[in-house]
Design a protein around this motif. Structure first.
Motif, PDB file in Angstrom:
ATOM      1  N   PHE A 208      37.118  26.119  73.652  1.00  9.60           N
ATOM      2  CA  PHE A 208      37.141  27.541  73.486  1.00  9.60           C
ATOM      3  C   PHE A 208      38.606  27.965  73.600  1.00  9.60           C
ATOM      4  CE2 PHE A 208      32.512  27.231  75.044  1.00  9.60           C
ATOM      5  CZ  PHE A 208      32.130  26.831  73.781  1.00  9.60           C
ATOM      6  N   GLY A 209      39.153  28.799  72.636  1.00  9.52           N
ATOM      7  CA  GLY A 209      40.434  29.274  72.732  1.00  9.52           C
ATOM      8  C   GLY A 209      40.707  30.336  71.797  1.00  9.52           C
ATOM      9  N   ALA A 210      42.275  30.574  71.567  1.00  9.39           N
ATOM     10  CA  ALA A 210      42.634  31.378  70.475  1.00  9.39           C
ATOM     11  C   ALA A 210      42.480  32.833  70.901  1.00  9.39           C
ATOM     12  CB  ALA A 210      41.844  31.202  69.198  1.00  9.39           C
ATOM     13  N   GLU A 211      41.974  33.105  71.954  1.00  5.12           N
ATOM     14  CA  GLU A 211      41.751  34.725  72.397  1.00  5.12           C
ATOM     15  C   GLU A 211      41.675  34.598  74.257  1.00  5.12           C
ATOM     16  OE1 GLU A 211      38.270  36.014  70.788  1.00  5.12           O
ATOM     17  OE2 GLU A 211      37.075  35.365  72.225  1.00  5.12           O
ATOM     18  N   PRO A 212      41.944  35.542  74.855  1.00  6.34           N
ATOM     19  CA  PRO A 212      41.715  35.790  76.363  1.00  6.34           C
ATOM     20  C   PRO A 212      40.394  35.671  76.643  1.00  6.34           C
ATOM     21  CG  PRO A 212      42.629  37.858  75.363  1.00  6.34           C
ATOM     22  CD  PRO A 212      42.697  36.701  74.357  1.00  6.34           C
ATOM     23  N   TRP A 213      40.236  34.946  77.725  1.00  2.00           N
ATOM     24  CA  TRP A 213      38.812  34.989  78.377  1.00  2.00           C
ATOM     25  C   TRP A 213      38.985  34.542  79.717  1.00  2.00           C
ATOM     26  CZ3 TRP A 213      35.410  30.209  78.394  1.00  2.00           C
ATOM     27  CH2 TRP A 213      36.239  29.181  78.090  1.00  2.00           C
ATOM     28  N   SER A 214      37.802  35.054  80.519  1.00  2.00           N
ATOM     29  CA  SER A 214      37.939  35.055  81.983  1.00  2.00           C
ATOM     30  C   SER A 214      36.961  34.095  82.611  1.00  2.00           C
ATOM     31  CB  SER A 214      37.463  36.386  82.324  1.00  2.00           C
ATOM     32  OG  SER A 214      36.252  36.915  82.112  1.00  2.00           O
ATOM     33  N   GLU A 215      36.897  33.519  83.742  1.00  2.00           N
ATOM     34  CA  GLU A 215      36.011  32.762  84.487  1.00  2.00           C
ATOM     35  C   GLU A 215      34.684  33.332  84.534  1.00  2.00           C
ATOM     36  OE1 GLU A 215      36.281  29.798  85.701  1.00  2.00           O
ATOM     37  OE2 GLU A 215      38.294  29.657  85.162  1.00  2.00           O
ATOM     38  N   ASN A 216      34.597  34.835  84.433  1.00  2.00           N
ATOM     39  CA  ASN A 216      33.265  35.317  84.471  1.00  2.00           C
ATOM     40  C   ASN A 216      32.657  34.840  83.002  1.00  2.00           C
ATOM     41  OD1 ASN A 216      33.150  36.281  86.789  1.00  2.00           O
ATOM     42  ND2 ASN A 216      33.898  38.293  86.056  1.00  2.00           N
ATOM     43  N   MET A 217      33.429  34.987  81.815  1.00  2.00           N
ATOM     44  CA  MET A 217      32.941  34.858  80.560  1.00  2.00           C
ATOM     45  C   MET A 217      32.849  33.406  80.559  1.00  2.00           C
ATOM     46  SD  MET A 217      34.953  35.885  77.132  1.00  2.00           S
ATOM     47  CE  MET A 217      33.758  36.108  75.678  1.00  2.00           C
ATOM     48  N   ARG A 218      33.382  32.444  81.200  1.00  2.00           N
ATOM     49  CA  ARG A 218      33.078  31.002  81.195  1.00  2.00           C
ATOM     50  C   ARG A 218      31.662  30.841  81.544  1.00  2.00           C
ATOM     51  NH1 ARG A 218      36.297  26.143  82.145  1.00  2.00           N
ATOM     52  NH2 ARG A 218      37.916  27.462  83.471  1.00  2.00           N
ATOM     53  N   ARG A 219      31.467  31.448  83.067  1.00  2.00           N
ATOM     54  CA  ARG A 219      30.127  31.312  83.493  1.00  2.00           C
ATOM     55  C   ARG A 219      28.915  31.736  82.654  1.00  2.00           C
ATOM     56  NH1 ARG A 219      33.455  32.282  88.112  1.00  2.00           N
ATOM     57  NH2 ARG A 219      33.097  34.702  87.987  1.00  2.00           N
ATOM     58  N   GLU A 220      29.319  32.907  81.970  1.00  2.00           N
ATOM     59  CA  GLU A 220      28.245  33.338  81.121  1.00  2.00           C
ATOM     60  C   GLU A 220      27.661  32.424  80.024  1.00  2.00           C
ATOM     61  OE1 GLU A 220      27.074  37.624  78.989  1.00  2.00           O
ATOM     62  OE2 GLU A 220      28.856  37.245  79.899  1.00  2.00           O
ATOM     63  N   ILE A 221      28.941  31.870  79.343  1.00  2.00           N
ATOM     64  CA  ILE A 221      28.766  30.892  78.239  1.00  2.00           C
ATOM     65  C   ILE A 221      28.124  29.765  78.645  1.00  2.00           C
ATOM     66  CG2 ILE A 221      29.768  29.277  76.694  1.00  2.00           C
ATOM     67  CD1 ILE A 221      32.120  31.286  76.663  1.00  2.00           C
ATOM     68  N   GLU A 222      28.277  28.968  79.859  1.00  2.00           N
ATOM     69  CA  GLU A 222      27.739  27.891  80.552  1.00  2.00           C
ATOM     70  C   GLU A 222      26.574  28.067  80.645  1.00  2.00           C
ATOM     71  OE1 GLU A 222      31.517  25.339  82.179  1.00  2.00           O
ATOM     72  OE2 GLU A 222      30.433  26.570  83.385  1.00  2.00           O
ATOM     73  N   GLU A 223      26.155  29.300  81.100  1.00  2.00           N
ATOM     74  CA  GLU A 223      24.738  29.742  81.746  1.00  2.00           C
ATOM     75  C   GLU A 223      23.847  29.804  80.555  1.00  2.00           C
ATOM     76  OE1 GLU A 223      22.363  33.185  83.880  1.00  2.00           O
ATOM     77  OE2 GLU A 223      24.421  32.818  84.346  1.00  2.00           O
ATOM     78  N   LYS A 224      24.246  30.293  79.435  1.00  2.00           N
ATOM     79  CA  LYS A 224      23.376  30.831  78.168  1.00  2.00           C
ATOM     80  C   LYS A 224      23.382  29.533  77.353  1.00  2.00           C
ATOM     81  CE  LYS A 224      24.082  35.854  78.184  1.00  2.00           C
ATOM     82  NZ  LYS A 224      24.554  37.146  77.560  1.00  2.00           N
ATOM     83  N   LEU A 225      24.338  28.726  77.218  1.00  2.00           N
ATOM     84  CA  LEU A 225      24.319  27.935  76.312  1.00  2.00           C
ATOM     85  C   LEU A 225      24.083  26.297  76.916  1.00  2.00           C
ATOM     86  CD1 LEU A 225      27.175  28.477  73.419  1.00  2.00           C
ATOM     87  CD2 LEU A 225      24.542  28.710  73.399  1.00  2.00           C
ATOM     88  N   LYS A 226      24.179  26.377  78.468  1.00  2.00           N
ATOM     89  CA  LYS A 226      23.929  25.174  79.039  1.00  2.00           C
ATOM     90  C   LYS A 226      24.859  23.772  78.475  1.00  2.00           C
ATOM     91  CE  LYS A 226      20.393  27.229  80.532  1.00  2.00           C
ATOM     92  NZ  LYS A 226      20.495  27.990  81.979  1.00  2.00           N
ATOM     93  N   ILE A 227      26.189  24.419  78.619  1.00  2.00           N
ATOM     94  CA  ILE A 227      27.159  23.336  78.261  1.00  2.00           C
ATOM     95  C   ILE A 227      28.368  23.501  79.113  1.00  2.00           C
ATOM     96  CG2 ILE A 227      26.632  23.607  75.739  1.00  2.00           C
ATOM     97  CD1 ILE A 227      29.138  25.512  75.422  1.00  2.00           C
ATOM     98  N   ASP A 228      29.284  22.612  79.134  1.00  2.00           N
ATOM     99  CA  ASP A 228      30.516  22.680  79.797  1.00  2.00           C
ATOM    100  C   ASP A 228      31.401  23.325  78.945  1.00  2.00           C
ATOM    101  OD1 ASP A 228      30.720  21.520  82.415  1.00  2.00           O
ATOM    102  OD2 ASP A 228      30.215  19.335  81.324  1.00  2.00           O
ATOM    103  N   ALA A 229      32.140  24.476  79.465  1.00  2.00           N
ATOM    104  CA  ALA A 229      32.923  25.255  78.362  1.00  2.00           C
ATOM    105  C   ALA A 229      34.353  25.313  79.101  1.00  2.00           C
ATOM    106  CB  ALA A 229      32.707  27.032  78.634  1.00  2.00           C
ATOM    107  N   ILE A 230      35.210  24.883  77.940  1.00  2.00           N
ATOM    108  CA  ILE A 230      36.440  23.994  78.672  1.00  2.00           C
ATOM    109  C   ILE A 230      37.523  25.003  77.558  1.00  2.00           C
ATOM    110  CG2 ILE A 230      38.213  22.219  78.115  1.00  2.00           C
ATOM    111  CD1 ILE A 230      36.156  21.853  80.190  1.00  2.00           C
ATOM    112  N   ASP A 231      38.605  25.445  78.369  1.00  2.00           N
ATOM    113  CA  ASP A 231      39.604  26.344  77.784  1.00  2.00           C
ATOM    114  C   ASP A 231      40.719  25.259  77.368  1.00  2.00           C
ATOM    115  OD1 ASP A 231      41.250  28.438  77.334  1.00  2.00           O
ATOM    116  OD2 ASP A 231      42.111  28.733  79.333  1.00  2.00           O
TER     117      ASP A 231
END
Length: 433
Positions: A208-231
């Motif tokens: 994931f890139g092309a826009e700013p995102w936070s650690e909180n957003m990473r945790r939310e993505i990982e929790e909802k999609l059950k994946i490793d979210a990489i910047d």
């Protein structure tokens, strides 16, 4: 790792390679690009003066305005017959910033993006769904070529049509998702609303890139999609995606230093800062043939991390970008400057010179609303006239930016005045961090 021999290269050997490639790039820029030749001559510098990596600091900076001022092909170091691809990003006055790639550059791009995909253990057994935009934007084709080089199966679906995205994830067995982080969250939301069980997907990682995102957003993505979210990090002026990427340690983004030399500078003085100190990120390309860039000031705020990474990669890391030194916004992967909006409003000429850009995040997607003051007389005019003006402003802005926006006409004196620099942006996304 995609290329262990390079990604774990001893630092001393890597620095020798960087110096050799830097010398070649400076010589190429001097000989092939009048812009750089003139800048070097202005400070009394010749290619032969570059004898160590410390001499990099003697070279002049390159700014985004330099790309605009040399539109379209003034900074190309190769003739058009050798340029096999052109990409561009939005400009402040409608003119894009243009970059060109030779066949060798495309091969380099595929290599560094293959490393990015390798950071989440992507192999030829994976199915990579590229939901970044294709076209002049570098995101879609950049990830596409890297995935193909790695040997993975590519689904070039581009962005949008979310229900179809999910259907193909199920039917094709997508394992790696590439898109903006906000779109990943939106996919998760549509998935939940559709009642489709997460277990029906084989998805295991996302880049994931092309826009700013936070650690909180990473945790939310990982929790909802059950994946490793990489910047991941990239910009078209340097090459596109593939400049840097996190590994699964998720502690900074490894920069492909055999192709790009990073610096952190004090944005006010231009002085180079040591690793660990925060400042403006600067890049020099050292392998690009068609469009070499020397000391490009990205305006992104970050810091360099030179401590060893448990993953074994030896290339220096950059911390997550925390902000910018200019007023550029990134909305759904598109660069937006307030001056672009201002230019449209001035060309229409039926509004007051007061406007505000309201950025928000609704259903995990960024939104942009433009508030524009109208004159007292116009505000009291018939509704039909206001609606027509609103539609015209909307269409003109959308034509310039290439993204949908909302336009809100407001009565005089509604937008707060300032005795100093006018406040043009209200970024409500900050409230969600």
């Amino acid at each position: 790792m995609w290329n262990p021999a390079v990604e774990t290269m001893p630092r001393e050997q890597l620095r020798e390679l960087q110096l050799q490639r830097l010398k070649e790039t400076v010589r190429r820029a001097y000989e092939k690009v009048p812009f750089y030749r003139e800048k070097f001559k202005a400070i009394g510098l010749e290619p032969g003066d570059i004898k160590s990596l410390d001499d990099l600091a003697r070279l002049p900076f390159t700014f985004k305005d330099d790309l605009r001022n040399n539109y379209p092909f003034g900074l190309f170091a190769a003739p058009l017959k050798e340029i096999v691809r052109i990409h561009a990003s939005s400009g402040t006055t409608g003119k894009p910033t243009v970059v060109g790639y030779t066949r060798e550059d495309i091969a380099t791009w595929a290599e560094v993006v293959a490393r990015t995909l390798g950071s989440v253990n992507t192999t030829p057994d994976d199915v990579v769904q590229v939901a970044y935009g294709y076209g002049l934007f570098t995101g879609g084709l950049g990830l596409h070529y890297g995935a193909e080089k790695l040997g993975a199966t590519v689904i070039p679906i581009s962005g949008g049509n979310t229900k179809r995205q999910i259907m193909l994830m199920q039917d094709f067995g997508t394992t790696v998702l590439c898109c903006t982080p906000s779109y990943a969250l939106y996919i998760a939301e549509v998935l939940r609303e559709s009642g489709i069980p997460r277990e029906s997907l084989r998805l295991r990682a996302g880049l994931f890139g092309a826009e700013p995102w936070s650690e909180n957003m990473r945790r939310e993505i990982e929790e909802k999609l059950k994946i490793d979210a990489i910047d991941i990090y990239g910009l078209s002026e340097i090459i596109g995606p593939g400049v840097a990427s996190e590994c699964l340690c998720k502690n900074g983004l490894h920069i492909c230093e055999d192709h790009f030399i990073p610096e952190i500078i004090d944005p006010a003085t231009g002085k180079v800062l040591p690793p660990g100190e925060q400042g403006e990120l600067v890049f020099t390309t050292i392998t690009k043939q068609g469009f070499p860039v020397i000391r490009y000031r990205t305006r992104d705020i970050s810091r360099l991390i030179d401590e060893p990474c448990p993953c074994g990669r030896t290339h220096i890391r950059m911390a997550r970008v925390t902000g910018r030194t200019d007023d550029m916004l990134i909305i759904r992967g598109v660069n937006v400057f307030p001056t672009q909006i201002e230019s449209v409003l001035l060309s229409i000429g039926q509004t007051e010179p007061h406007y505000l850009l309201v950025v928000d995040r609704e259903k995990s997607l960024d939104t942009l609303e433009v508030w524009v003051e109208v004159s007292e007389a116009l505000f009291r005019d018939e509704v039909k006239g206001l609606e027509e003006l609103e539609r015209r402003i909307h269409d003109e802005i959308e034509s310039v930016l290439g993204i949908s926006v909302k336009v809100k006409l407001v009565e005089p004196k509604t937008i707060q005045r300032s005795e100093g620099k006018a406040k043009r942006v209200w970024d409500k996304r900050d409230l969600l961090k």
